[in-house]
Write a protein that holds these residues in place. Structure first.
Motif, PDB file in Angstrom:
ATOM      1  N   LEU A 144      28.166  33.795  38.122  1.00 54.27           N
ATOM      2  CA  LEU A 144      27.078  32.824  38.080  1.00 54.27           C
ATOM      3  C   LEU A 144      27.360  31.621  38.965  1.00 54.27           C
ATOM      4  N   ASN A 145      28.590  31.145  38.972  1.00 60.43           N
ATOM      5  CA  ASN A 145      28.938  30.005  39.822  1.00 60.43           C
ATOM      6  C   ASN A 145      28.818  30.357  41.299  1.00 60.43           C
ATOM      7  N   PHE A 146      29.214  31.567  41.687  1.00 61.93           N
ATOM      8  CA  PHE A 146      29.030  31.983  43.079  1.00 61.93           C
ATOM      9  C   PHE A 146      27.549  32.086  43.426  1.00 61.93           C
ATOM     10  N   TYR A 147      26.737  32.574  42.508  1.00 57.76           N
ATOM     11  CA  TYR A 147      25.298  32.661  42.755  1.00 57.76           C
ATOM     12  C   TYR A 147      24.696  31.266  42.901  1.00 57.76           C
ATOM     13  N   TRP A 148      25.081  30.337  42.029  1.00 52.00           N
ATOM     14  CA  TRP A 148      24.563  28.971  42.109  1.00 52.00           C
ATOM     15  C   TRP A 148      25.044  28.289  43.398  1.00 52.00           C
ATOM     16  N   ALA A 149      26.280  28.572  43.807  1.00 53.23           N
ATOM     17  CA  ALA A 149      26.762  28.013  45.076  1.00 53.23           C
ATOM     18  C   ALA A 149      25.940  28.560  46.241  1.00 53.23           C
ATOM     19  N   VAL A 200      25.380  15.485  48.738  1.00 50.69           N
ATOM     20  CA  VAL A 200      26.695  15.783  49.313  1.00 50.69           C
ATOM     21  C   VAL A 200      27.760  15.818  48.219  1.00 50.69           C
ATOM     22  N   MET A 201      27.693  14.867  47.295  1.00 53.00           N
ATOM     23  CA  MET A 201      28.653  14.845  46.174  1.00 53.00           C
ATOM     24  C   MET A 201      28.477  16.074  45.284  1.00 53.00           C
ATOM     25  N   LEU A 202      27.240  16.497  45.073  1.00 55.84           N
ATOM     26  CA  LEU A 202      26.990  17.711  44.289  1.00 55.84           C
ATOM     27  C   LEU A 202      27.610  18.913  44.974  1.00 55.84           C
ATOM     28  N   PHE A 203      27.415  19.029  46.266  1.00 56.82           N
ATOM     29  CA  PHE A 203      27.971  20.161  47.001  1.00 56.82           C
ATOM     30  C   PHE A 203      29.492  20.202  46.894  1.00 56.82           C
ATOM     31  N   PHE A 204      30.155  19.074  47.188  1.00 57.21           N
ATOM     32  CA  PHE A 204      31.614  19.072  47.171  1.00 57.21           C
ATOM     33  C   PHE A 204      32.189  19.200  45.767  1.00 57.21           C
ATOM     34  N   SER A 205      31.574  18.560  44.786  1.00 56.07           N
ATOM     35  CA  SER A 205      32.088  18.698  43.422  1.00 56.07           C
ATOM     36  C   SER A 205      31.883  20.123  42.912  1.00 56.07           C
ATOM     37  N   PHE A 206      30.771  20.736  43.263  1.00 56.27           N
ATOM     38  CA  PHE A 206      30.537  22.122  42.864  1.00 56.27           C
ATOM     39  C   PHE A 206      31.547  23.039  43.540  1.00 56.27           C
ATOM     40  N   LEU A 207      31.766  22.826  44.830  1.00 52.87           N
ATOM     41  CA  LEU A 207      32.703  23.660  45.569  1.00 52.87           C
ATOM     42  C   LEU A 207      34.126  23.529  45.030  1.00 52.87           C
ATOM     43  N   ILE A 208      34.561  22.301  44.792  1.00 53.48           N
ATOM     44  CA  ILE A 208      35.937  22.090  44.344  1.00 53.48           C
ATOM     45  C   ILE A 208      36.113  22.436  42.874  1.00 53.48           C
ATOM     46  N   CYS A 209      35.240  21.909  42.021  1.00 54.08           N
ATOM     47  CA  CYS A 209      35.435  22.063  40.574  1.00 54.08           C
ATOM     48  C   CYS A 209      35.040  23.431  40.057  1.00 54.08           C
ATOM     49  N   ARG A 210      33.933  23.962  40.531  1.00 52.99           N
ATOM     50  CA  ARG A 210      33.448  25.218  39.972  1.00 52.99           C
ATOM     51  C   ARG A 210      33.938  26.444  40.726  1.00 52.99           C
ATOM     52  N   LEU A 224      40.804  39.618  24.146  1.00 57.05           N
ATOM     53  CA  LEU A 224      41.191  39.307  25.523  1.00 57.05           C
ATOM     54  C   LEU A 224      40.210  39.891  26.534  1.00 57.05           C
ATOM     55  N   VAL A 225      39.772  41.118  26.315  1.00 53.65           N
ATOM     56  CA  VAL A 225      38.815  41.740  27.230  1.00 53.65           C
ATOM     57  C   VAL A 225      37.490  40.991  27.187  1.00 53.65           C
ATOM     58  N   THR A 226      37.053  40.601  25.997  1.00 49.57           N
ATOM     59  CA  THR A 226      35.807  39.841  25.869  1.00 49.57           C
ATOM     60  C   THR A 226      35.912  38.500  26.591  1.00 49.57           C
ATOM     61  N   MET A 227      37.043  37.800  26.432  1.00 55.42           N
ATOM     62  CA  MET A 227      37.234  36.527  27.107  1.00 55.42           C
ATOM     63  C   MET A 227      37.278  36.728  28.622  1.00 55.42           C
ATOM     64  N   ALA A 228      37.940  37.774  29.083  1.00 54.76           N
ATOM     65  CA  ALA A 228      38.011  38.050  30.518  1.00 54.76           C
ATOM     66  C   ALA A 228      36.620  38.355  31.078  1.00 54.76           C
ATOM     67  N   LEU A 229      35.820  39.112  30.347  1.00 50.21           N
ATOM     68  CA  LEU A 229      34.462  39.395  30.802  1.00 50.21           C
ATOM     69  C   LEU A 229      33.613  38.132  30.859  1.00 50.21           C
ATOM     70  N   GLY A 230      33.778  37.249  29.877  1.00 55.47           N
ATOM     71  CA  GLY A 230      33.051  35.980  29.886  1.00 55.47           C
ATOM     72  C   GLY A 230      33.400  35.121  31.084  1.00 55.47           C
ATOM     73  N   VAL A 231      34.680  35.047  31.413  1.00 52.01           N
ATOM     74  CA  VAL A 231      35.120  34.262  32.570  1.00 52.01           C
ATOM     75  C   VAL A 231      34.618  34.903  33.862  1.00 52.01           C
ATOM     76  N   PHE A 232      34.643  36.234  33.928  1.00 49.93           N
ATOM     77  CA  PHE A 232      34.166  36.927  35.120  1.00 49.93           C
ATOM     78  C   PHE A 232      32.663  36.709  35.336  1.00 49.93           C
ATOM     79  N   VAL A 233      31.878  36.782  34.270  1.00 48.13           N
ATOM     80  CA  VAL A 233      30.438  36.526  34.381  1.00 48.13           C
ATOM     81  C   VAL A 233      30.190  35.078  34.801  1.00 48.13           C
ATOM     82  N   ASN A 234      30.973  34.144  34.248  1.00 51.04           N
ATOM     83  CA  ASN A 234      30.850  32.742  34.632  1.00 51.04           C
ATOM     84  C   ASN A 234      31.159  32.556  36.112  1.00 51.04           C
ATOM     85  N   MET A 235      32.172  33.251  36.614  1.00 49.47           N
ATOM     86  CA  MET A 235      32.501  33.158  38.036  1.00 49.47           C
ATOM     87  C   MET A 235      31.357  33.703  38.892  1.00 49.47           C
TER      88      MET A 235
END
Length: 124
Positions: free
Chosen positions: A114-119, A57-67, A101-112
């Motif tokens: 991945l986080n949605f997939y893991w969720a 339960v803590m994993l679920f909520f911490s993942f949802l809130i933090c990630r 800036l474009v490279t950093m934006a792409l990195g953040v977008f890919v990270n997002m």
């Protein structure tokens, strides 16, 4: 709440690399519960145990809130206006800086993504 205050302090000084660093560190809060879950699984503590259930339960909520929530909020409220200003409205921004800036934006977008997939994997 420490993550929020650190993020806003670094936004106040307009140091966006620090903002993204704080966001990435704050997102790792859920890793504690993920590693604990793996450790319990390796040692035979399964779904019927109350400690494993609380940890899940803590994993679920911490993942949802933090990630999920914190990263999406930071990108939409803080990063998109910054990128828009630097890419479109600023005439003094060099071409190399725009590539960074474009490279950093792409990195953040890919990270997002991945986080949605893991969720999805956590919920499914």
């Amino acid at each position: 709440m420490l993550g929020y205050s650190l993020m806003y302090l670094s936004e106040w000084t307009l140091d966006y690399t620090t903002v993204f660093g704080v966001v990435m560190l704050f997102m790792e809060f859920s890793t504690i519960f993920s590693n604990s879950r793996w450790l319990m699984f390796q040692h035979g503590v399964s779904g019927g145990n109350i400690v494993q259930s609380i940890n899940s339960v803590m994993l679920f909520f911490s993942f949802l809130i933090c990630r999920i929530y914190f990263q999406v909020y930071t990108v939409v409220v803080s990063a998109l206006p910054f990128f828009w200003f630097k890419m479109v409205e600023s005439t003094t921004t060099t071409f190399i800086y725009k590539i960074v800036l474009v490279t950093m934006a792409l990195g953040v977008f890919v990270n997002m993504l991945l986080n949605f997939y893991w969720a999805y994997l956590i919920v499914h």
